[in-house]
Enzyme design. Sequence first.
Site, PDB file in Angstrom:
ATOM      1  N   CYS A  14       0.792  -1.179   0.414  1.00 23.76           N
ATOM      2  CA  CYS A  14      -0.035   0.178   0.188  1.00 23.76           C
ATOM      3  C   CYS A  14       1.053   0.995  -0.192  1.00 23.76           C
ATOM      4  O   CYS A  14       2.125   1.115   0.455  1.00 23.76           O
ATOM      5  CB  CYS A  14      -0.836  -0.214   1.209  1.00 23.76           C
ATOM      6  SG  CYS A  14      -2.305   1.091   1.442  1.00 23.76           S
ATOM      7  N   CYS A  17       3.094   1.970   3.182  1.00 29.17           N
ATOM      8  CA  CYS A  17       4.474   0.777   2.631  1.00 29.17           C
ATOM      9  C   CYS A  17       5.817   2.493   2.357  1.00 29.17           C
ATOM     10  O   CYS A  17       6.537   2.584   1.947  1.00 29.17           O
ATOM     11  CB  CYS A  17       4.522  -0.163   1.920  1.00 29.17           C
ATOM     12  SG  CYS A  17       3.289  -1.378   3.057  1.00 29.17           S
ATOM     13  N   ASP A 446       7.456  27.006 -33.738  1.00 33.39           N
ATOM     14  CA  ASP A 446       8.693  27.417 -34.674  1.00 33.39           C
ATOM     15  C   ASP A 446       7.872  26.929 -36.298  1.00 33.39           C
ATOM     16  O   ASP A 446       7.363  26.487 -36.244  1.00 33.39           O
ATOM     17  CB  ASP A 446       9.548  26.260 -34.627  1.00 33.39           C
ATOM     18  CG  ASP A 446      11.125  26.546 -34.858  1.00 33.39           C
ATOM     19  OD1 ASP A 446      11.500  28.124 -35.470  1.00 33.39           O
ATOM     20  OD2 ASP A 446      11.356  25.670 -35.480  1.00 33.39           O
ATOM     21  N   ASP A 643      12.007  22.257 -33.111  1.00 34.13           N
ATOM     22  CA  ASP A 643      12.817  21.467 -33.790  1.00 34.13           C
ATOM     23  C   ASP A 643      13.942  20.992 -32.750  1.00 34.13           C
ATOM     24  O   ASP A 643      14.206  19.233 -33.394  1.00 34.13           O
ATOM     25  CB  ASP A 643      13.439  21.202 -35.225  1.00 34.13           C
ATOM     26  CG  ASP A 643      14.283  22.491 -34.817  1.00 34.13           C
ATOM     27  OD1 ASP A 643      15.070  22.781 -33.773  1.00 34.13           O
ATOM     28  OD2 ASP A 643      14.422  23.289 -35.742  1.00 34.13           O
ATOM     29  N   ASP A 647      16.430  25.703 -31.058  1.00 32.33           N
ATOM     30  CA  ASP A 647      15.227  25.462 -30.246  1.00 32.33           C
ATOM     31  C   ASP A 647      15.401  25.800 -28.966  1.00 32.33           C
ATOM     32  O   ASP A 647      14.709  25.470 -27.917  1.00 32.33           O
ATOM     33  CB  ASP A 647      14.178  25.114 -30.771  1.00 32.33           C
ATOM     34  CG  ASP A 647      14.077  25.447 -31.979  1.00 32.33           C
ATOM     35  OD1 ASP A 647      13.675  26.951 -32.448  1.00 32.33           O
ATOM     36  OD2 ASP A 647      13.293  25.408 -32.703  1.00 32.33           O
TER      37      ASP A 647
HETATM   38  P1  ADP Z   1      14.140  29.389 -37.991  1.00 30.68           P
HETATM   39  O1  ADP Z   1      14.927  27.718 -37.659  1.00 30.68           O
HETATM   40  O2  ADP Z   1      13.272  29.971 -37.667  1.00 30.68           O
HETATM   41  O3  ADP Z   1      14.536  29.527 -39.725  1.00 30.68           O
HETATM   42  P2  ADP Z   1      17.581  29.965 -37.262  1.00 30.68           P
HETATM   43  O4  ADP Z   1      17.945  30.117 -36.169  1.00 30.68           O
HETATM   44  O5  ADP Z   1      17.660  28.055 -37.162  1.00 30.68           O
HETATM   45  O6  ADP Z   1      15.762  30.276 -37.383  1.00 30.68           O
HETATM   46  O7  ADP Z   1      17.734  30.596 -38.840  1.00 30.68           O
HETATM   47  C1  ADP Z   1      17.155  32.132 -38.933  1.00 30.68           C
HETATM   48  C2  ADP Z   1      17.128  32.055 -40.487  1.00 30.68           C
HETATM   49  O8  ADP Z   1      18.640  32.657 -40.756  1.00 30.68           O
HETATM   50  C3  ADP Z   1      16.876  31.305 -41.343  1.00 30.68           C
HETATM   51  O9  ADP Z   1      15.414  31.725 -41.029  1.00 30.68           O
HETATM   52  C4  ADP Z   1      17.741  31.494 -42.435  1.00 30.68           C
HETATM   53  O10 ADP Z   1      16.944  33.377 -42.897  1.00 30.68           O
HETATM   54  C5  ADP Z   1      19.077  32.250 -42.074  1.00 30.68           C
HETATM   55  N1  ADP Z   1      20.057  30.674 -42.019  1.00 30.68           N
HETATM   56  C6  ADP Z   1      20.375  30.544 -41.033  1.00 30.68           C
HETATM   57  N2  ADP Z   1      21.076  29.826 -41.415  1.00 30.68           N
HETATM   58  C7  ADP Z   1      21.085  29.316 -42.817  1.00 30.68           C
HETATM   59  C8  ADP Z   1      21.589  29.357 -43.590  1.00 30.68           C
HETATM   60  N3  ADP Z   1      23.020  27.961 -43.734  1.00 30.68           N
HETATM   61  N4  ADP Z   1      22.077  29.476 -45.199  1.00 30.68           N
HETATM   62  C9  ADP Z   1      21.192  30.850 -45.289  1.00 30.68           C
HETATM   63  N5  ADP Z   1      19.928  31.243 -44.373  1.00 30.68           N
HETATM   64  C10 ADP Z   1      20.754  30.594 -42.814  1.00 30.68           C
HETATM   65 MG    MG Z   2      15.759  26.444 -36.493  1.00 31.61          MG
END
Ligand code: ADP
Ligand code: MG
Length: 755
Positions: A14, A17, A446, A643, A647
């Site tokens: 129970c 315990c 997101d 994701d 994040d």
């Molecule tokens: P989210 O996941 O909402 O896209 P992030 O912080 O991962 O947010 O990215 C923010 C923004 O930065 C993206 O929307 C993009 O415009 C730019 N960005 C990030 N990584 C890249 C990349 N590898 N090439 C081009 N743009 C990028």
């Molecule tokens: Mg992202």
Amino acid sequence: MSIQKKFKISGMHCVSCAGIIEKSLKKIDGVSSAEVNYSTESLTISFDESKSNSNSFSPEIEKLGYTLIDVQKVESLEKLDTFRDEKISLLKKMKNEIFSAIPIAIFTFLVMAWEILMEYNLVPEMGETLEGFIHKIMPLLATYVLFVIGKPYLSGITRFLRYGKANMDTLIGIGTITAYVYSFIVTAFGKTLLPFLENAFTYYDVTIIVIIFIGLGKYLEARSKIKTGDAIEKLLGMQAKTALVIRNGKEIEVSISEVVLGDLIIIKPGNKIPVDGTITEGYSFLDESMITGEPMAVKKNVDDLVIAGTINTNGSFIFKATRIGSETLLSQIIKMVEDAQGSKAPIQALVDKISAVFVPIVLVVAFVSLFSWLIFGSASLGFSEALSLGIISFVSVLIIACPCALGLATPTAIIVGVGKGAKEGILIKDAATLEKLHKIDTLIIDKTGTLTIGKPTLVDIINTSKNSDETFLSILAGLETKSEHPISHAILDYVKEKSMLPRNVSEFMNIEGKGISGIIDGIEYFAGNTALINDLNIRFDKKSIEKYTEQGKTPVILATKNEVLGFVMVSDEIKPDSKSSIDQLHKMGIEVIMVTGDDEKAAHYIASLVGIKKVVAQALPADKLNVIKELQSKGSLVGMAGDGVNDAPALAQADVGIAMGTGTDVAIESSGITLLGGNLSKLVKAVNLSHITMRGIRQNLFWAFIYNVIGIPLAAGFFYPFFGLLLNPIFAGLAMALSSVSVVTNSLRIKTKKL
Ligand code: ADP
Ligand code: MG
């Protein structure tokens, strides 16, 4: 240094315990906390290794009548299996013992019924021989039932006398032995006592029936309790036992504990995947429903991840083991479900407080009612009648007031809820998360990978530089080779398809929330969003991209320190169930806010398609965190779905962090809830699950409380002076058995609810 360890405990009857064990462990020098979960029979203990060790816990617990099992000693999964087997064989023993006693209960019951009906002249008198026989046999039967079947209750009394620790067994023990001893005195010395006890009733039937009822109730409870935990059993059953590996060019079958990292494993049609890994040869469709809850088979090619426990359909392939043993997703899921099922919901705290003082209070109430009968009852009813009623009250109070139903109310529902979630690909970290989820009023989501599929494709190329399109793209692709963002896959896939070669990049850098940079052929390049171009302070006509962003496309602008070279547009498909899920969340009264690092216009466009009104765009990771903090400071309970990779800080800040497992490769430890094969519809299901589980808990608690609130005064004879109502101990036993069984049954109902 303080360390934490986990054990299993057997022998608990129970919740009280659990409280007793916790208390005595905490008394050991060096133990800082001890948490016992009655339903999962587990102990989590933190202690200072320099002051005490695990060997000192066992004797402390054993003298109270329980056994400690070290789960860490053996491979945890196997141990879980054997623990389960032990429980099942124990259940069988319980069943045999109690079922063999049922004829005695039926016989006793018939005798009782006859005697009652006789009083109303509804049946003929028994006849002297029969009555004499019954008077002789009843004490014998009661002796057998009390001392053989009722042994645990008697040891409850011994423990109480020896250590001063009372649990529900003690209550039942004192109750039944009182009825027995009183009856025995009446039988043995009835004639001598006649002057004092003119109404000398015996209560052997009470001893017999109460013990058998309660035993039956306990058996049913234990049987259902095993069922509440069968999600773990199902998960364990998904584990393959052997694997076909290639060693020295030969195919051999080995047990899965012998598989090592890097082994090449052959999978044939219909095979179960034994460990996690990536395909090196061949392809097939895999049934991953047992992990993700998604019914559709998924195509897996070379380089794709396969997950232990999923099932191959028709193809054959070879894969390389990348995660084995306790590292596989399945093992992690099992561990998480186990931990979550063993964790305590905050709502439980009050119950624990009550149960801790319950048993001593009940003992006091029982004695008070006995003496009240003797003192106040004797005056109007005479001593003999008062003693008889006093004994009945005393026994009834002890029998009815078991805190069992109260103790089972929360944990059984949590176990079923967490298990049901796991079956649907909803992994819940602990009971507190499950409890909090139904209270969230704001949900931050997101965009990429949560609302959208997260696999953007390149759709437009606007090259404004003097270079050829090919040079422009190979520079951009060069930068993207080092990035992990979904955008980089879109660009690289496109370039690969057109058979262009990305340039080599050095000094690559991630510019948080804005983009990336790196050096190619001695020149520094930047790729990212408009915020990045703003930071560079170079001329750029924002109007030129608006016509694309208004359609929800995301711009990737390529620039040097001095000028913009052009841009490409990537576009990501919205998941088919996003809109309907957002609608449902709104209907549940949850405000949905989209927070994304993406372009303002693109973000608003996507939001409008799925029906989200509030958008925070071009948000840096720190901004996401601040949005959550601000909402929390206004008193909102905030959930965050993301994701789980970039994040993570926001997920941790939110009251409930929900990681969307895109695909099956997820870090399930990182957040409160992980949605495997993450669709938003699963999030809706998770919220529903939280509601259903909490409703189950509240119903359980309500009935368990009501039962005690009415039962105890009724048993104590509180209503007798007013309404002539007094509870027969036999009904007390029946009620107590039913209350536990009904609580567990109600929890099991959660399983059948539609999410
Ligand atoms: P989210 O996941 O909402 O896209 P992030 O912080 O991962 O947010 O990215 C923010 C923004 O930065 C993206 O929307 C993009 O415009 C730019 N960005 C990030 N990584 C890249 C990349 N590898 N090439 C081009 N743009 C990028
Ligand atoms: Mg992202």
